[in-house]
Design an enzyme around this catalytic site. Structure first.
Site, mmCIF file in Angstrom:
data_model
loop_
_atom_site.group_PDB
_atom_site.id
_atom_site.type_symbol
_atom_site.label_atom_id
_atom_site.label_comp_id
_atom_site.label_asym_id
_atom_site.label_seq_id
_atom_site.Cartn_x
_atom_site.Cartn_y
_atom_site.Cartn_z
ATOM 1 N N THR A 74 0.284 -1.312 0.288
ATOM 2 C CA THR A 74 -0.184 -0.129 0.412
ATOM 3 C C THR A 74 0.672 1.886 -0.221
ATOM 4 O O THR A 74 0.470 2.192 -0.550
ATOM 5 C CB THR A 74 -0.681 0.003 0.624
ATOM 6 O OG1 THR A 74 -2.161 -1.239 0.969
ATOM 7 C CG2 THR A 74 -1.711 1.528 1.471
ATOM 8 N N ASN A 156 -5.927 -9.857 -7.676
ATOM 9 C CA ASN A 156 -5.920 -10.813 -6.686
ATOM 10 C C ASN A 156 -7.232 -11.788 -6.204
ATOM 11 O O ASN A 156 -7.129 -12.164 -5.812
ATOM 12 C CB ASN A 156 -5.714 -9.733 -5.107
ATOM 13 C CG ASN A 156 -6.416 -8.361 -5.067
ATOM 14 O OD1 ASN A 156 -6.356 -7.595 -6.394
ATOM 15 N ND2 ASN A 156 -7.251 -8.261 -4.799
ATOM 16 N N GLN A 185 0.775 -9.779 -6.976
ATOM 17 C CA GLN A 185 0.743 -10.642 -7.198
ATOM 18 C C GLN A 185 1.364 -11.963 -7.891
ATOM 19 O O GLN A 185 0.895 -12.726 -8.532
ATOM 20 C CB GLN A 185 -1.237 -11.122 -7.517
ATOM 21 C CG GLN A 185 -1.958 -10.575 -6.810
ATOM 22 C CD GLN A 185 -1.768 -11.523 -5.433
ATOM 23 O OE1 GLN A 185 -1.559 -12.277 -5.353
ATOM 24 N NE2 GLN A 185 -2.868 -10.993 -4.248
ATOM 25 N N SER A 205 5.307 -7.276 -1.651
ATOM 26 C CA SER A 205 4.110 -7.238 -0.579
ATOM 27 C C SER A 205 5.101 -8.669 -0.026
ATOM 28 O O SER A 205 4.575 -9.622 0.284
ATOM 29 C CB SER A 205 3.012 -7.548 -0.373
ATOM 30 O OG SER A 205 2.401 -7.036 1.450
ATOM 31 N N ALA A 206 5.805 -8.390 1.185
ATOM 32 C CA ALA A 206 5.798 -10.035 2.000
ATOM 33 C C ALA A 206 4.687 -10.801 2.256
ATOM 34 O O ALA A 206 5.248 -11.714 2.451
ATOM 35 C CB ALA A 206 6.996 -9.202 3.015
ATOM 36 N N HIS A 207 3.549 -10.278 3.420
ATOM 37 C CA HIS A 207 3.001 -11.290 3.437
ATOM 38 C C HIS A 207 2.434 -12.287 2.786
ATOM 39 O O HIS A 207 1.950 -13.072 3.005
ATOM 40 C CB HIS A 207 1.741 -10.976 4.529
ATOM 41 C CG HIS A 207 0.584 -10.358 3.837
ATOM 42 N ND1 HIS A 207 0.069 -10.192 4.351
ATOM 43 C CD2 HIS A 207 1.408 -8.396 3.404
ATOM 44 C CE1 HIS A 207 -0.766 -9.029 3.707
ATOM 45 N NE2 HIS A 207 -0.280 -8.191 3.427
ATOM 46 N N THR A 243 13.084 4.555 10.233
ATOM 47 C CA THR A 243 13.855 3.699 11.121
ATOM 48 C C THR A 243 13.405 2.097 10.135
ATOM 49 O O THR A 243 11.842 2.035 10.780
ATOM 50 C CB THR A 243 14.196 3.241 12.065
ATOM 51 O OG1 THR A 243 14.882 4.529 12.559
ATOM 52 C CG2 THR A 243 14.739 2.480 12.738
ATOM 53 N N CYS A 331 -16.874 -5.759 4.052
ATOM 54 C CA CYS A 331 -17.823 -5.318 4.863
ATOM 55 C C CYS A 331 -17.361 -4.419 5.260
ATOM 56 O O CYS A 331 -16.276 -3.869 5.740
ATOM 57 C CB CYS A 331 -18.234 -5.876 6.109
ATOM 58 S SG CYS A 331 -20.093 -6.495 6.062
HETATM 59 N N1 PLP Z 1 -2.574 -4.791 -4.233
HETATM 60 C C1 PLP Z 1 -2.410 -6.328 -4.541
HETATM 61 C C2 PLP Z 1 -3.211 -6.430 -5.971
HETATM 62 C C3 PLP Z 1 -3.051 -6.444 -3.423
HETATM 63 O O1 PLP Z 1 -3.669 -7.939 -3.842
HETATM 64 C C4 PLP Z 1 -2.424 -6.122 -1.859
HETATM 65 C C5 PLP Z 1 -3.245 -7.113 -0.648
HETATM 66 O O2 PLP Z 1 -4.211 -7.722 -0.813
HETATM 67 C C6 PLP Z 1 -2.288 -4.723 -2.102
HETATM 68 C C7 PLP Z 1 -1.851 -3.900 -3.483
HETATM 69 C C8 PLP Z 1 -1.725 -5.060 -0.593
HETATM 70 O O3 PLP Z 1 -0.990 -5.216 0.216
HETATM 71 P P1 PLP Z 1 -0.113 -4.883 1.492
HETATM 72 O O4 PLP Z 1 -1.007 -5.494 2.842
HETATM 73 O O5 PLP Z 1 1.232 -4.521 1.587
HETATM 74 O O6 PLP Z 1 -0.174 -3.244 2.139
#
Ligand code: PLP
Length: 386
Positions: A74, A156, A185, A205-207, A243, A331
């Site tokens: 984000t 996504n 993705q 995105s790491a997660h 940091t 939601c």
């Molecule tokens: N862009 C896409 C296509 C995503 O699927 C996501 C997370 O679902 C994001 C951006 C945002 O990622 P983050 O959770 O690291 O802010």
């Protein structure tokens, strides 16, 4: 498989932290400030740089690209989208649209674009009824006034892929604007080297690959004049003040390394799991419609509308059975709002709210997958008899 008994078929939301990450981050949890010149700081610095090298390895980056660690995709998207305008490269003085994006982007792209609009920089949101934008639409939308084109690698929610090489070439034909890719993705799901295309930046995105939440990266060309969004200290080569989140960055590096070592195998296994679930739905469950592109798209993503059901009810029933999926509706303030992506590809509100996204990991066992499709079949049957 997630710790405990739950089967995570919601990997596009969060992959779940890899065991290698949990094992490997202990030392990083004890580190100090990577900007400090003493030994404690230098150990932290070395860990951050190792993570940077590991992510560069997964992405196949060269010395001409630079990784800036952020708090997530984000932040990376927001930075890349606002940057050309913050730096004064783009002027909002006339009414010509100066940015271009698509209607199926993630909110972390659409909202910064809307903000640009409010700041006096109008733009174009290209309709995407097919689930992605193609080169013809880009060519039509981009003009010499365009300062930024931002599109996603893959969706996504539906798994649709943007034909990136063609779209980038079409944009380049018309303008020397910044081209940004929301490549969240892409990571761990493709062997393509994104920076072989003439793009300017991409976010990750790491997660989504087994790292921690709250960490991401913006990759830019080394000669980029990116204006930082966060200003203050000189961290991340002055591209991003603050940091560094050392443990989160180290975790990202470990996850990237695990994924890189078996990228082909992981993609193959995602495809196999996706095909297994698709076949099971086809043969065992009536009145369903696949919204994802069959035989193509993201290797791990299915979007399915089940007639006569509410996705929320299905999610709860599956959760009780130890299977995690997500809905085509989020939601917002207690009111279910249909996904803008599903509506864009033509689903009614009712159908969007009867849609679930199933997004697999790379490591499901056959027993787990069988358990998941049995639970799904039972939950749909039960839901329809209510
Ligand atoms: N862009 C896409 C296509 C995503 O699927 C996501 C997370 O679902 C994001 C951006 C945002 O990622 P983050 O959770 O690291 O802010």
């Amino acid at each position: 498989m997630l710790s405990g008994a739950a089967i995570n078929l919601d990997a596009n939301a969060s992959y779940g932290v890899l065991p290698e990450v949990i094992e490997g981050i202990h030392e990083a949890l004890r580190t100090l400030n990577p900007s400090s010149i003493h030994g404690g700081g230098q150990r932290a610095r070395a860990m951050v740089e190792l993570a940077r090298d590991r992510l560069a390895g997964l992405l196949g980056l060269s010395k001409s690209e630079r990784i800036i660690f952020t708090s997530g995709a984000t932040e990376a998207n927001t930075s890349a989208i606002l940057a050309p305008f913050l730096s004064g490269q783009a002027k909002g003085s006339d009414s010509s649209p100066c940015w271009v994006t698509s209607a199926v982007e993630h909110h972390s792209v659409l909202e910064p674009c809307r903000r640009l609009g409010r700041l006096g920089y109008p733009g174009v949101v290209i309709p995407a009824p097919t689930g992605f934008v193609g080169p013809e639409q880009i060519e039509e939308a981009v003009t010499t006034a365009t300062r930024l084109v931002t599109v996603m690698y893959g969706n996504n929610e539906t798994g649709h892929r943007t034909p990136l090489a063609e779209v980038v070439a079409a944009a380049r034909l018309k303008s020397d604007c910044s081209i940004h890719i929301d490549a969240v993705q892409h990571l761990g799901k493709s062997t393509e080297r994104l920076f072989d295309e003439p793009i300017d930046s991409a976010s990750f995105s790491a997660h989504k690959i087994g790292g921690l939440t709250g960490v991401g990266a913006l990759v830019v060309r080394s000669d980029s004049q990116l204006e930082p969004l966060l200003v203050g200290g000189a961290q991340e080569l002055r591209y991003r003040a603050g940091t560094e989140n050392v443990a989160g960055i180290v975790a990202f590096g470990i996850a990237a390394d695990v994924v890189r070592k078996d990228l082909h195998g992981r993609i193959e296994r995602m495809w196999a799991a996706r095909r297994f679930i698709e076949d099971a739905i086809r043969h065992r469950i009536s009145d369903h419609r696949f919204n994802h592109p069959l035989g193509e798209g993201l290797p791990n993503t299915l979007s399915v509308t089940f007639g006569g059901l509410r996705a929320d009810d299905l999610i709860v029933a599956l959760d009780l059975a130890g299977v995690l999926v997500s809905a085509g509706a989020a939601c917002a303030s207690g009111k279910p709002e249909s996904s803008h992506v599903l509506k864009e590809i033509g689903l009614s509100d009712a159908d969007a709210q009867a849609t679930v996204r199933i997004s697999v990991r790379a490591d499901h066992t056959p027993t787990e997958l069988e358990r998941a499709v049995e639970a799904l079949t039972r939950a749909v049957e039960l839901g329809r008899t209510r």
